[in-house]
Design a protein around this motif. Sequence first.
Motif, PDB file in Angstrom:
ATOM      1  N   ILE A 151       6.994  14.820  19.534  1.00  0.00           N
ATOM      2  CA  ILE A 151       6.160  14.841  18.329  1.00  0.00           C
ATOM      3  C   ILE A 151       5.367  13.543  18.306  1.00  0.00           C
ATOM      4  CG2 ILE A 151       6.124  14.833  15.811  1.00  0.00           C
ATOM      5  CD1 ILE A 151       8.600  16.612  15.913  1.00  0.00           C
ATOM      6  N   PHE A 152       4.050  13.687  18.272  1.00  0.00           N
ATOM      7  CA  PHE A 152       3.145  12.547  18.222  1.00  0.00           C
ATOM      8  C   PHE A 152       2.577  12.447  16.814  1.00  0.00           C
ATOM      9  CE2 PHE A 152       3.099  13.934  22.600  1.00  0.00           C
ATOM     10  CZ  PHE A 152       3.096  12.759  23.327  1.00  0.00           C
ATOM     11  N   VAL A 153       2.359  11.223  16.349  1.00  0.00           N
ATOM     12  CA  VAL A 153       1.662  10.985  15.091  1.00  0.00           C
ATOM     13  C   VAL A 153       0.258  10.525  15.468  1.00  0.00           C
ATOM     14  CG1 VAL A 153       1.626   9.725  12.915  1.00  0.00           C
ATOM     15  CG2 VAL A 153       3.822  10.357  13.958  1.00  0.00           C
ATOM     16  N   LEU A 154      -0.719  11.379  15.152  1.00  0.00           N
ATOM     17  CA  LEU A 154      -2.113  11.130  15.497  1.00  0.00           C
ATOM     18  C   LEU A 154      -2.840  10.627  14.257  1.00  0.00           C
ATOM     19  CD1 LEU A 154      -4.568  11.476  17.435  1.00  0.00           C
ATOM     20  CD2 LEU A 154      -4.674  13.861  16.683  1.00  0.00           C
ATOM     21  N   GLY A 155      -3.399   9.430  14.336  1.00  0.00           N
ATOM     22  CA  GLY A 155      -4.181   8.887  13.224  1.00  0.00           C
ATOM     23  C   GLY A 155      -5.527   9.580  13.160  1.00  0.00           C
ATOM     24  N   VAL A 156      -5.831  10.221  12.041  1.00  0.00           N
ATOM     25  CA  VAL A 156      -7.080  10.970  11.919  1.00  0.00           C
ATOM     26  C   VAL A 156      -8.302  10.048  11.951  1.00  0.00           C
ATOM     27  CG1 VAL A 156      -8.432  12.491  10.417  1.00  0.00           C
ATOM     28  CG2 VAL A 156      -6.003  12.946  10.786  1.00  0.00           C
ATOM     29  N   PRO A 157      -8.323   8.941  11.197  1.00  0.00           N
ATOM     30  CA  PRO A 157      -9.532   8.109  11.230  1.00  0.00           C
ATOM     31  C   PRO A 157      -9.829   7.511  12.605  1.00  0.00           C
ATOM     32  CG  PRO A 157      -8.144   7.520   9.361  1.00  0.00           C
ATOM     33  CD  PRO A 157      -7.349   8.448  10.223  1.00  0.00           C
ATOM     34  N   THR A 158      -8.783   7.115  13.327  1.00  0.00           N
ATOM     35  CA  THR A 158      -8.989   6.430  14.610  1.00  0.00           C
ATOM     36  C   THR A 158      -8.952   7.376  15.805  1.00  0.00           C
ATOM     37  OG1 THR A 158      -6.624   6.018  14.875  1.00  0.00           O
ATOM     38  CG2 THR A 158      -7.928   4.317  13.736  1.00  0.00           C
ATOM     39  N   GLY A 159      -8.271   8.516  15.672  1.00  0.00           N
ATOM     40  CA  GLY A 159      -8.105   9.428  16.796  1.00  0.00           C
ATOM     41  C   GLY A 159      -7.126   8.901  17.834  1.00  0.00           C
ATOM     42  N   LEU A 160      -6.225   8.001  17.423  1.00  0.00           N
ATOM     43  CA  LEU A 160      -5.266   7.384  18.332  1.00  0.00           C
ATOM     44  C   LEU A 160      -3.835   7.755  17.960  1.00  0.00           C
ATOM     45  CD1 LEU A 160      -6.815   3.793  18.472  1.00  0.00           C
ATOM     46  CD2 LEU A 160      -7.064   5.614  20.172  1.00  0.00           C
ATOM     47  N   ILE A 161      -2.960   7.758  18.961  1.00  0.00           N
ATOM     48  CA  ILE A 161      -1.541   7.994  18.732  1.00  0.00           C
ATOM     49  C   ILE A 161      -0.938   6.731  18.128  1.00  0.00           C
ATOM     50  CG2 ILE A 161       0.681   8.427  19.868  1.00  0.00           C
ATOM     51  CD1 ILE A 161      -1.185  10.830  19.887  1.00  0.00           C
ATOM     52  N   THR A 162      -0.245   6.868  16.999  1.00  0.00           N
ATOM     53  CA  THR A 162       0.381   5.709  16.370  1.00  0.00           C
ATOM     54  C   THR A 162       1.890   5.667  16.606  1.00  0.00           C
ATOM     55  OG1 THR A 162       0.614   6.875  14.261  1.00  0.00           O
ATOM     56  CG2 THR A 162      -1.385   5.564  14.577  1.00  0.00           C
ATOM     57  N   GLN A 163       2.518   6.821  16.809  1.00  0.00           N
ATOM     58  CA  GLN A 163       3.956   6.892  17.069  1.00  0.00           C
ATOM     59  C   GLN A 163       4.250   8.139  17.874  1.00  0.00           C
ATOM     60  OE1 GLN A 163       5.139   6.904  12.904  1.00  0.00           O
ATOM     61  NE2 GLN A 163       6.287   5.024  13.241  1.00  0.00           N
ATOM     62  N   LYS A 164       5.425   8.141  18.539  1.00  0.00           N
ATOM     63  CA  LYS A 164       5.873   9.362  19.196  1.00  0.00           C
ATOM     64  C   LYS A 164       7.387   9.421  19.174  1.00  0.00           C
ATOM     65  CE  LYS A 164       4.721   7.688  23.736  1.00  0.00           C
ATOM     66  NZ  LYS A 164       4.212   8.032  25.040  1.00  0.00           N
ATOM     67  N   TYR A 165       7.893  10.654  19.077  1.00  0.00           N
ATOM     68  CA  TYR A 165       9.324  10.911  19.013  1.00  0.00           C
ATOM     69  C   TYR A 165       9.665  11.950  20.070  1.00  0.00           C
ATOM     70  CZ  TYR A 165       8.500   8.837  14.450  1.00  0.00           C
ATOM     71  OH  TYR A 165       8.102   7.993  13.444  1.00  0.00           O
ATOM     72  N   HIS A 166      10.595  11.613  20.955  1.00  0.00           N
ATOM     73  CA  HIS A 166      10.988  12.517  22.037  1.00  0.00           C
ATOM     74  C   HIS A 166      12.184  13.349  21.629  1.00  0.00           C
ATOM     75  CE1 HIS A 166       8.324  10.844  25.059  1.00  0.00           C
ATOM     76  NE2 HIS A 166       8.654   9.649  24.619  1.00  0.00           N
ATOM     77  N   GLN A 167      12.097  14.635  21.910  1.00  0.00           N
ATOM     78  CA  GLN A 167      13.244  15.523  21.752  1.00  0.00           C
ATOM     79  C   GLN A 167      13.919  15.615  23.113  1.00  0.00           C
ATOM     80  OE1 GLN A 167      12.346  19.435  20.352  1.00  0.00           O
ATOM     81  NE2 GLN A 167      14.329  20.243  20.922  1.00  0.00           N
ATOM     82  N   PRO A 168      15.230  15.576  23.155  1.00  0.00           N
ATOM     83  CA  PRO A 168      15.896  15.685  24.450  1.00  0.00           C
ATOM     84  C   PRO A 168      15.599  17.015  25.116  1.00  0.00           C
ATOM     85  CG  PRO A 168      17.459  15.229  22.674  1.00  0.00           C
ATOM     86  CD  PRO A 168      16.133  15.461  22.053  1.00  0.00           C
ATOM     87  N   SER A 169      15.772  17.063  26.416  1.00  0.00           N
ATOM     88  CA  SER A 169      15.591  18.292  27.179  1.00  0.00           C
ATOM     89  C   SER A 169      16.470  19.389  26.622  1.00  0.00           C
ATOM     90  CB  SER A 169      15.943  18.028  28.637  1.00  0.00           C
ATOM     91  OG  SER A 169      16.058  19.246  29.316  1.00  0.00           O
ATOM     92  N   VAL A 170      15.891  20.567  26.403  1.00  0.00           N
ATOM     93  CA  VAL A 170      16.644  21.686  25.834  1.00  0.00           C
ATOM     94  C   VAL A 170      17.710  22.178  26.811  1.00  0.00           C
ATOM     95  CG1 VAL A 170      16.442  24.050  24.997  1.00  0.00           C
ATOM     96  CG2 VAL A 170      14.724  22.365  24.372  1.00  0.00           C
TER      97      VAL A 170
END
Length: 183
Positions: A151-170
């Motif tokens: 899950i990525f957090v995409l900043g709308v004004p900048t168009g840049l990724i601000t954070q990301k969260y990895h889910q473990p392999s299913v």
Amino acid sequence: VIVWKLEESCYTYHILPHPSFVYAGKFLQNEDSSKILVVTAGRDSIVRIWQSRKKLEGFELLQELKHPNAVKSSYITAIATRNADTFYTSNSVGDVVEWTLNVNREYHLNRNFKIEEFKGKIVSSLELHPRGNKIFVRVQDFSNNDVTSTIFVLGVPTGLITQKYHQPSVQNEPPGKLRVTTC
């Protein structure tokens, strides 16, 4: 697509015809309460805008928008919206697109977020933050016979990724472990 009108003792519905599978649909919150807007999209990579004028007494197709960079094997996977002026769509090859309403009251492509980390991956869901300044983008990676989700957090004004969260392999995840799901 079926739009249901549920009332206390009965229900009615309207069918919005499509030539291919539909994978996403959302209501567009409109300031004009006499109109109901619905946006739908799916396998054919076309975004469709529908309108009902008299409290769900039938819908008409207002506009069709071709998703940019659509290739034969790509399809639209998700829609996120906050109001009728702007909405976002994603597809199976990693594109996230912003559509806005212009002065002629027609939707047009405003911005195509080109995020390298999404390229060639399936964007499986989009959720817009209540303030509209961030989009939560769930990306699935099927490479190396291993399904992972981020899950990525995409900043709308900048168009840049601000954070990301990895889910473990299913596949390698032991039962009972915490998972991130699309809620």
